[in-house]
Scaffold this active site. Structure first.
Site, PDB file in Angstrom:
ATOM      1  N   ASN A 106       0.856  -1.103   0.098  1.00 13.23           N
ATOM      2  CA  ASN A 106      -0.180  -0.003   0.031  1.00 13.23           C
ATOM      3  C   ASN A 106       0.875   1.417   0.030  1.00 13.23           C
ATOM      4  OD1 ASN A 106      -1.866   2.044   0.554  1.00 13.23           O
ATOM      5  ND2 ASN A 106      -2.168   1.313   2.419  1.00 13.23           N
ATOM      6  N   LYS A 134       0.425   4.374  -0.451  1.00  5.22           N
ATOM      7  CA  LYS A 134      -0.442   5.324   0.208  1.00  5.22           C
ATOM      8  C   LYS A 134      -0.184   6.472  -0.785  1.00  5.22           C
ATOM      9  CE  LYS A 134      -0.090   3.131   4.818  1.00  5.22           C
ATOM     10  NZ  LYS A 134      -0.161   3.469   5.900  1.00  5.22           N
ATOM     11  N   HIS A 190      -9.841   1.041   4.338  1.00 10.99           N
ATOM     12  CA  HIS A 190      -8.266   1.311   5.154  1.00 10.99           C
ATOM     13  C   HIS A 190      -8.631   2.292   6.154  1.00 10.99           C
ATOM     14  CE1 HIS A 190      -4.522   2.574   6.243  1.00 10.99           C
ATOM     15  NE2 HIS A 190      -4.040   1.626   5.689  1.00 10.99           N
ATOM     16  N   GLU A 242      -6.943   4.487   7.396  1.00  7.65           N
ATOM     17  CA  GLU A 242      -6.988   5.921   7.183  1.00  7.65           C
ATOM     18  C   GLU A 242      -8.091   6.415   6.413  1.00  7.65           C
ATOM     19  OE1 GLU A 242      -3.121   5.659   5.286  1.00  7.65           O
ATOM     20  OE2 GLU A 242      -2.213   5.020   7.374  1.00  7.65           O
ATOM     21  N   GLU A 281      -5.844  -5.459  10.062  1.00  8.34           N
ATOM     22  CA  GLU A 281      -4.655  -4.178  10.480  1.00  8.34           C
ATOM     23  C   GLU A 281      -5.045  -3.435  11.871  1.00  8.34           C
ATOM     24  OE1 GLU A 281      -2.488  -2.951   6.776  1.00  8.34           O
ATOM     25  OE2 GLU A 281      -4.191  -1.660   6.758  1.00  8.34           O
ATOM     26  N   GLY A 337       2.150   2.434  10.679  1.00  2.67           N
ATOM     27  CA  GLY A 337       2.833   3.331  10.482  1.00  2.67           C
ATOM     28  C   GLY A 337       3.626   3.760  11.961  1.00  2.67           C
ATOM     29  N   SER A 372       3.127  -2.044  10.193  1.00  2.00           N
ATOM     30  CA  SER A 372       4.494  -2.232  10.379  1.00  2.00           C
ATOM     31  C   SER A 372       4.978  -3.427  10.058  1.00  2.00           C
ATOM     32  CB  SER A 372       4.780  -1.960  11.875  1.00  2.00           C
ATOM     33  OG  SER A 372       4.157  -0.578  12.106  1.00  2.00           O
TER      34      SER A 372
HETATM   35  P1  PGA Z   1       2.559   0.261   7.642  1.00  2.00           P
HETATM   36  O1  PGA Z   1       1.041   0.523   6.958  1.00  2.00           O
HETATM   37  O2  PGA Z   1       3.238  -1.276   7.151  1.00  2.00           O
HETATM   38  O3  PGA Z   1       3.149   1.474   7.348  1.00  2.00           O
HETATM   39  O4  PGA Z   1       2.032  -0.024   9.121  1.00  2.00           O
HETATM   40  C1  PGA Z   1       0.090  -0.789   6.590  1.00  2.00           C
HETATM   41  C2  PGA Z   1      -0.955  -0.197   6.159  1.00  2.00           C
HETATM   42  O5  PGA Z   1      -1.497   1.058   6.506  1.00  2.00           O
HETATM   43  O6  PGA Z   1      -1.622  -0.988   5.073  1.00  2.00           O
END
Ligand code: PGA
Length: 248
Positions: free
Chosen positions: A9, A11, A94, A96, A166, A172, A212
């Site tokens: 992803n 982003k 997601h 976010e 997740e 993140g 992460s």
């Molecule tokens: P990250 O993000 O690996 O940076 O923690 C995962 C995601 O948002 O899908």
């Protein structure tokens, strides 16, 4: 035996030029291995990524879409438009998008259905906040998210969905769920699917862990019986993303 699926992803990173460059470099390193690989790139970089991955097994995904086919939705992109480009997967719900753009479980459900109608494979995200985990309601929360997301979806379609578990507190942050925490939640997700659609569908559906994931922790996470790969954010645009895909 479920085939692993590892999705990046990206982003809001990498415009067309950077996306092409990264995809040209990374694709040969992750192509044709034991796992399905998907690069979920920004809308404007979809064409460049599709072009760079042409003739390989690496699939391209979007990070969002609207649920309507067309209409007065300024700034939005429809499932049909993504399909027309050659996009195979789309991330839906997601955390976010839920946190910053007001996506509710109901919207997630509408998007999942619309993606399936148009032949796109949803990577459907669920997961609890730190507060919910501390309250001990992780499993309840995730069960509700899955139940609403799958409402009205047939068994035939359900098995095309990839679920990404997740935990929001791990996204993140550099804090990864332990393999045991991730396995427990992914097993619970599979259990809900079994209750909704029966065990054979639950045994087929792929459930990723996200939050992460790095080249150093991927092997332990992906070795868990109910974890079928990962949705990788930050580490998916790093030069050693191939180490996550080729974790074995
Ligand atoms: P990250 O993000 O690996 O940076 O923690 C995962 C995601 O948002 O899908």
């Amino acid at each position: 035996m479920r085939k692993k699926i590892i999705a990046g992803n990206w982003k809001m990173n990498k415009g067309p030029d950077a996306a092409r460059e990264f995809a040209v470099e990374m694709t040969p390193k992750v192509d044709g291995g034991a796992a399905d690989v998907v690069f979920c790139v920004p809308y404007v970089s979809l064409l460049a990524a599709l072009d760079a991955a042409k003739g390989t097994f690496v699939a391209i995904g979007a990070q969002n879409m609207h649920f309507e086919d067309a209409g007065a939705y300024t700034g939005e992109v429809s499932p049909g438009m993504l399909k027309e480009l050659g996009v195979k997967y789309v991330i839906i719900g997601h955390s976010e998008r839920r946190a910053y753009f007001g996506e509710t479980d109901d919207i997630v459900n509408k998007k999942a259905k619309a993606a399936l109608v148009h032949g796109l494979m949803p990577i459907l995200c669920v997961g609890e906040s730190l507060e919910q985990r501390n309250l001990g309601i992780t499993i309840e929360h995730v069960r509700i998210q899955v139940k609403i997301a799958f409402d009205g979806i047939s068994a035939v379609d359900a098995e095309k969905i990839v679920i990404a578990y997740e935990p929001i507190w791990a996204i993140g942050t550099g804090v990864t769920a332990t393999a045991q925490q991730a396995e427990e939640a992914c097993a619970a997700v599979r259990q809900v699917v079994a209750e909704l659609y029966g065990q054979p569908i639950a045994d087929k559906i792929r459930i990723q862990y996200g939050g992460s994931v790095t080249a150093d922790n991927a092997a332990e996470l992906f070795a868990q019986p109910n974890i079928d790969g990962g949705l990788v954010g930050g580490a998916s645009i790093k030069a050693d993303f191939d180490r996550i895909v080729n974790y074995q």
